[in-house]
Design a protein around this motif. Sequence first.
Motif, mmCIF file in Angstrom:
data_model
loop_
_atom_site.group_PDB
_atom_site.id
_atom_site.type_symbol
_atom_site.label_atom_id
_atom_site.label_comp_id
_atom_site.label_asym_id
_atom_site.label_seq_id
_atom_site.Cartn_x
_atom_site.Cartn_y
_atom_site.Cartn_z
ATOM 1 N N UNK A 224 -113.986 -18.154 -32.396
ATOM 2 C CA UNK A 224 -115.446 -18.485 -32.030
ATOM 3 C C UNK A 224 -115.990 -19.722 -33.034
ATOM 4 N N UNK A 225 -115.021 -20.470 -33.437
ATOM 5 C CA UNK A 225 -115.546 -21.604 -34.195
ATOM 6 C C UNK A 225 -116.475 -22.665 -33.449
ATOM 7 N N UNK A 226 -117.692 -22.487 -34.391
ATOM 8 C CA UNK A 226 -118.862 -23.472 -33.832
ATOM 9 C C UNK A 226 -119.302 -23.023 -32.556
ATOM 10 N N UNK A 227 -119.332 -21.577 -32.231
ATOM 11 C CA UNK A 227 -119.725 -21.296 -30.749
ATOM 12 C C UNK A 227 -120.423 -19.872 -30.953
ATOM 13 N N UNK A 228 -121.631 -19.655 -30.442
ATOM 14 C CA UNK A 228 -122.466 -18.796 -30.654
ATOM 15 C C UNK A 228 -121.954 -17.411 -30.119
ATOM 16 N N UNK A 229 -122.310 -16.343 -30.602
ATOM 17 C CA UNK A 229 -122.052 -15.151 -30.198
ATOM 18 C C UNK A 229 -122.124 -14.573 -28.767
ATOM 19 N N UNK A 230 -121.058 -14.228 -28.303
ATOM 20 C CA UNK A 230 -121.005 -14.126 -26.519
ATOM 21 C C UNK A 230 -120.585 -15.292 -25.672
ATOM 22 N N UNK A 231 -120.418 -16.483 -26.431
ATOM 23 C CA UNK A 231 -119.834 -17.451 -25.811
ATOM 24 C C UNK A 231 -118.332 -17.975 -26.103
ATOM 25 N N UNK A 232 -117.772 -17.115 -26.392
ATOM 26 C CA UNK A 232 -116.349 -17.513 -26.651
ATOM 27 C C UNK A 232 -115.564 -16.135 -26.574
ATOM 28 N N UNK A 233 -114.242 -16.216 -26.117
ATOM 29 C CA UNK A 233 -113.357 -15.020 -25.842
ATOM 30 C C UNK A 233 -113.120 -14.611 -27.229
ATOM 31 N N UNK A 234 -112.913 -13.150 -27.233
ATOM 32 C CA UNK A 234 -112.835 -12.340 -28.337
ATOM 33 C C UNK A 234 -111.451 -11.828 -28.508
ATOM 34 N N UNK A 235 -110.482 -12.421 -28.952
ATOM 35 C CA UNK A 235 -109.125 -11.845 -29.028
ATOM 36 C C UNK A 235 -108.576 -11.037 -30.344
ATOM 37 N N UNK A 236 -109.583 -11.261 -31.149
ATOM 38 C CA UNK A 236 -109.388 -10.254 -32.469
ATOM 39 C C UNK A 236 -110.638 -9.328 -32.820
ATOM 40 N N UNK A 237 -110.711 -8.321 -32.431
ATOM 41 C CA UNK A 237 -112.152 -7.599 -32.427
ATOM 42 C C UNK A 237 -111.972 -7.014 -33.972
ATOM 43 N N UNK A 238 -111.067 -6.338 -34.395
ATOM 44 C CA UNK A 238 -110.840 -5.687 -35.626
ATOM 45 C C UNK A 238 -109.367 -5.844 -36.055
ATOM 46 N N UNK A 239 -109.152 -5.147 -37.130
ATOM 47 C CA UNK A 239 -107.802 -5.397 -37.615
ATOM 48 C C UNK A 239 -106.627 -4.734 -36.988
ATOM 49 N N UNK A 240 -106.824 -3.519 -36.327
ATOM 50 C CA UNK A 240 -105.884 -2.771 -35.474
ATOM 51 C C UNK A 240 -105.647 -3.794 -34.138
ATOM 52 N N UNK B 67 -106.477 -6.980 -33.726
ATOM 53 C CA UNK B 67 -105.844 -8.122 -33.863
ATOM 54 C C UNK B 67 -104.375 -8.321 -34.034
ATOM 55 N N UNK B 68 -103.919 -7.171 -34.882
ATOM 56 C CA UNK B 68 -102.547 -7.049 -35.101
ATOM 57 C C UNK B 68 -101.793 -6.353 -33.573
ATOM 58 N N UNK B 69 -102.307 -5.893 -32.944
ATOM 59 C CA UNK B 69 -101.721 -5.574 -31.468
ATOM 60 C C UNK B 69 -101.497 -6.653 -30.685
ATOM 61 N N UNK B 70 -102.560 -7.542 -30.592
ATOM 62 C CA UNK B 70 -102.573 -8.602 -30.037
ATOM 63 C C UNK B 70 -101.718 -9.710 -30.445
ATOM 64 N N UNK B 71 -101.411 -9.768 -31.577
ATOM 65 C CA UNK B 71 -100.530 -10.645 -32.398
ATOM 66 C C UNK B 71 -98.927 -10.287 -31.843
ATOM 67 N N UNK B 72 -98.781 -9.097 -32.318
ATOM 68 C CA UNK B 72 -97.423 -8.515 -31.894
ATOM 69 C C UNK B 72 -97.109 -8.614 -30.395
ATOM 70 N N UNK C 208 -99.490 -18.004 -29.338
ATOM 71 C CA UNK C 208 -99.528 -18.316 -28.184
ATOM 72 C C UNK C 208 -100.787 -18.680 -27.502
ATOM 73 N N UNK C 209 -100.997 -19.335 -26.384
ATOM 74 C CA UNK C 209 -101.969 -20.104 -26.017
ATOM 75 C C UNK C 209 -102.886 -19.060 -25.408
ATOM 76 N N UNK C 210 -102.728 -17.783 -25.037
ATOM 77 C CA UNK C 210 -103.411 -16.869 -24.434
ATOM 78 C C UNK C 210 -104.232 -16.132 -25.876
ATOM 79 N N UNK C 211 -103.829 -16.336 -27.072
ATOM 80 C CA UNK C 211 -104.915 -15.905 -28.028
ATOM 81 C C UNK C 211 -105.074 -16.779 -28.950
ATOM 82 N N UNK C 212 -104.984 -18.158 -28.763
ATOM 83 C CA UNK C 212 -105.304 -19.195 -29.465
ATOM 84 C C UNK C 212 -106.756 -19.397 -29.898
ATOM 85 N N UNK C 213 -106.816 -19.530 -31.287
ATOM 86 C CA UNK C 213 -108.194 -19.997 -31.808
ATOM 87 C C UNK C 213 -107.994 -21.344 -32.898
#
Length: 302
Positions: A31-47, A49-54, A135-140
């Motif tokens: 969400x770099x320089x984007x307001x809350x709700x205006x970007x995709x959330x690929x990493x909600x919390x630690x578990x 984020x780890x699940x998505x990365x793996x 991966x482009x699908x979870x890129x930030x």
Amino acid sequence: MDFVVGGLAGVGAGFFSNPFDVVKTRMQLQGELRARGQHAVHYKNVPHAMFNIVKHDGIAALQKGLAPALWFQLVVNGVRLGIYQHADDYGLLRDKDNKTKFANSLFFGCISGMCGGLCGSPLQLVKTQLMSYSSQKIAVGTQHAHPGMIDAMQMIYAKNGLLGLWRGAHGMMMRNSVGSASQIASFSVCKEWMDNNDVFQQSKYLSAFIASNIGALVKTIFLNPMDVIMTRIYNQAVDANGKGIMYDGIGDCAKKIVKAEGLLAFCKGMGPSYLRQAPHTVLLLVFWDMLKDLQKSIELHT
């Protein structure tokens, strides 16, 4: 020898805490320089984020940037813990009763952290860029397709020269001075208080374990805002002259974050940051205590 002991303690701790560093970096860039709700959330919390990365990048991705991370630990902690120990050896940290002077501990923690930050800045720059690549699908954030640490350094040097490797070093010095001072001072004072008052003395290193957890909490609270800024500055793309495209410096970055994302953006990644800092600080400072004991034992028998 003090510098070697500090460096080895950092390397030992860095290996175990690296996955949380990867998660922290991704969450701070999300969400770099984007307001809350205006970007995709690929990493909600630690578990999550780890699940998505793996899921998208494989389990090895949790150790992205490990090589520069370990070299960073070796350099930064070798310098800062070595300087701090030297200050202690010269009697600059304790009063006549051998009690730690909090102000002196804070000062030398700050100075030693600043020196370590200057020496380790190129490694932190490369580490951040390697950790953010996915991966482009979870890129930030800006994606830097570096094959590895050496290639990254060569590419940065070829494009922006030697100074390009130290881009953002002033920020890293400030970040490390705050983090080091808060971590070492709180650890030293807490451990000394417990040792002097016979608290948590059931095991030789139990007081070090408890004190290092307190040090991790204090460090995370003070460090995170600056950590968000440095992650953004290190990861941004640069022009042909090595100047950042998104941020001109620390102040400009902080101002843009507040304007676009609000003050709470400085808390991004605080969860994984603590989960990284806690085991890292515990292992670092307990290893440091153990290695110092080993060093003293060797010196006594030689």
